[in-house]
Scaffold this active site. Structure first.
Site, PDB file in Angstrom:
ATOM      1  N   ILE A 207      -9.397  -2.878  62.063  1.00 34.97           N
ATOM      2  CA  ILE A 207     -10.813  -2.845  61.655  1.00 34.97           C
ATOM      3  C   ILE A 207     -11.030  -1.676  60.696  1.00 34.97           C
ATOM      4  CG2 ILE A 207     -11.630  -1.507  63.651  1.00 34.97           C
ATOM      5  CD1 ILE A 207     -13.811  -4.090  63.484  1.00 34.97           C
ATOM      6  N   HIS A 208     -11.629  -1.968  59.541  1.00 32.25           N
ATOM      7  CA  HIS A 208     -11.828  -0.873  58.587  1.00 32.25           C
ATOM      8  C   HIS A 208     -12.972  -1.072  57.600  1.00 32.25           C
ATOM      9  CE1 HIS A 208      -9.472  -3.574  55.978  1.00 32.25           C
ATOM     10  NE2 HIS A 208     -10.137  -2.998  54.996  1.00 32.25           N
ATOM     11  N   ARG A 209     -13.637  -2.217  57.618  1.00 33.57           N
ATOM     12  CA  ARG A 209     -14.682  -2.448  56.608  1.00 33.57           C
ATOM     13  C   ARG A 209     -15.776  -1.400  56.743  1.00 33.57           C
ATOM     14  NH1 ARG A 209     -12.090  -6.302  54.350  1.00 33.57           N
ATOM     15  NH2 ARG A 209     -12.263  -4.783  52.685  1.00 33.57           N
ATOM     16  N   ASP A 282     -11.217  -7.463  60.624  1.00 37.49           N
ATOM     17  CA  ASP A 282     -12.153  -7.606  59.506  1.00 37.49           C
ATOM     18  C   ASP A 282     -11.412  -7.490  58.171  1.00 37.49           C
ATOM     19  OD1 ASP A 282     -11.584  -4.896  59.323  1.00 37.49           O
ATOM     20  OD2 ASP A 282     -13.648  -4.211  59.599  1.00 37.49           O
TER      21      ASP A 282
END
Ligand code: UD1
Ligand code: UDP
Length: 398
Positions: A207-209, A282
């Site tokens: 997850i990094h957005r 994501d």
């Protein structure tokens, strides 16, 4: 052709590794790394693992606000392009490094080639949407990965120079698929991480957005991962350093069944995806990889640009956003505890990935439409059939 290619982030190093052999077989490449990503696990390690050439120029830009990053990239890139005077500047994807490469080149009158052109989320709150729209509108070569991307470009009036090439990341995944099929590879990755990993016995998450680093999201997705994780089926979360910093800033932590690990190498990432009960992510790259590998995938965003991946997944890829109940329900449907290990074993045993041929198509299109090629006045806009042909995107149905 003499081509300056600009990379800077993890997925761009991975895409460059897919393209570089084909590009260098036909062209002279000058390789520039902006240094947008700079940790060993986010950048440096991929050079050795994927056999990437050392950069001819490392700009050392690092983190910061978007304005700081962009300003540093623009001012450091300009003198390099002025000295190198390439026939084209090639950029990948939709990051700040993409925008900087495209903008600097366009201002100097150097033609821009954009790999992964035409993707749209239709959400201008995403930094990537701004970057990709600008890069597309500045580009002379637009290499679209999917028919949807072609149609998006057509809607914005971009017809000349568009080529449907397929997905470059599939070329690389196909190249290394055989390295990760054996469950013994999974066990080895598990040992290195300190876990006993069995096929179908865990879920894999990234997850990094930017939207998932906002305060509300920083409470929602850890709760979602906690809800799907259990002692019998933990979630392995390979955590981007920016997300880790955001969690710390917000004082949020995940529960004990979510095992947080450092960012992984490319093969380890593919291995963990292939043998997982399911992938939760994501990431644009990870969702396509999960689709190609056939692993059930929950997309932790409200939308996706990769409609073809969803369509071709046979219902195994679902866009759930940060809806915890929906995620639990979909996981129960797609990867029930009892069935998941057999599904994972069957999937790995039967894995065959055909390359997309995107790397070759991109290198060939640049040669064909470059200064020495026939279409030196600009690529033909006539409709043409097949991968790698220059097409009229208006002719492609959505
Ligand atoms: C960037 C891209 C995103 C892409 C992602 C791939 C933009 C606007 N975003 O997001 O489209 O999907 O890369 O992973 O270009 N950090 C480190 N070490 C690193 C890299 C980052 O600590 O090696 C931390 C820094 O605090 C940095 C933060 O992560 O400020 C964000 O990094 P940045 O490169 O600005 O954006 P990403 O979130 O990585
Ligand atoms: N990836 C990796 N290690 C990880 C997580 C992801 O090598 O710990 C790989 C993943 O397999 C894919 C690429 O990184 O090839 C996707 O990059 P990322 O998620 O950073 O960016 P995005 O694709 O969303 O732009």
């Amino acid at each position: 052709m003499r081509i300056v290619s600009v990379v800077g982030t993890r997925p761009q190093l991975i895409k460059a590794a897919a393209l570089q052999p084909a590009l260098r077989a036909r062209h002279d490449e000058v390789f520039v790394d902006t240094g947008q990503h700079y940790d060993e696990a986010m950048a440096g390690a991929f050079f050795a693992e994927l056999g990437l050439a050392r950069p001819d120029y490392s700009l050392g830009v690092g983190g910061g606000s978007h304005a700081e990053q962009l300003a540093a990239m623009l001012t450091r890139l300009e003198p390099i392009l002025a000295v190198e005077r390439p026939d084209a500047v090639l950029v990948y994807g939709d990051t700040n490094s993409t925008l900087a490469g495209a903008l600097t080149a366009a201002k100097l009158g150097i033609p821009v080639a954009h790999v992964e052109a035409g993707l749209r989320s239709f959400d201008r709150r995403m930094p990537e949407e701004i970057n990709r729209v600008v890069a597309d509108h500045l580009s002379r070569w637009l290499f679209a990965p999917t028919p949807t991307a072609l149609a998006n470009l057509a809607r914005e009036g971009i017809r000349a120079g568009v080529t449907l090439v397929g997905d470059l990341m599939l070329d690389l995944a196909a190249r290394v698929a055989a390295d990760v099929r054996d469950p013994a590879v999974l066990a080895g990755v598990g040992r290195a991480l300190g876990f006993d990993l069995r096929p179908g016995g865990y879920c894999f998450a990234t997850i990094h957005r930017a939207e998932n680093r906002e305060p509300a999201a920083l409470r929602a997705w850890p709760a979602l991962l906690d809800a799907v994780a259990s002692p019998v089926r933990p979630v392995i979360l390979a955590l981007h350093p920016g997300t880790r910093a955001a969690l710390e800033r917000e004082g949020v932590s995940v529960g004990p069944a979510v095992r947080v690990v450092e960012p992984l190498g490319y093969r380890s990432s593919l291995a963990l995806q292939l043998h997982a009960a399911a992938v939760l992510t994501d990431s644009g790259g990870v969702q396509r990889e999960a689709a190609w590998l056939g692993t059930p995938c929950l997309v932790l965003r409200p939308t996706t640009e990769w409609l073809e991946a969803v369509a071709s997944s046979g219902g195994r890829m679902v866009v759930v956003g940060l809806d915890r109940e929906r995620a639990v329900a979909e996981l129960g449907r797609l990867a029930p505890l009892k069935r998941a290990p057999d599904d994972a074993r069957r999937r790995a045993a039967g894995l065959v990935l055909e390359p997309a041929g995107a790397a070759e198509a991109i290198a060939a299109a640049l040669e064909r439409d470059g200064p020495a090629g026939e279409a030196a006045e600009g690529p033909a806009g006539e409709a043409a059939e097949g991968l790698g042909e220059t097409v009229d995107p208006g002719a492609v149905e959505r």
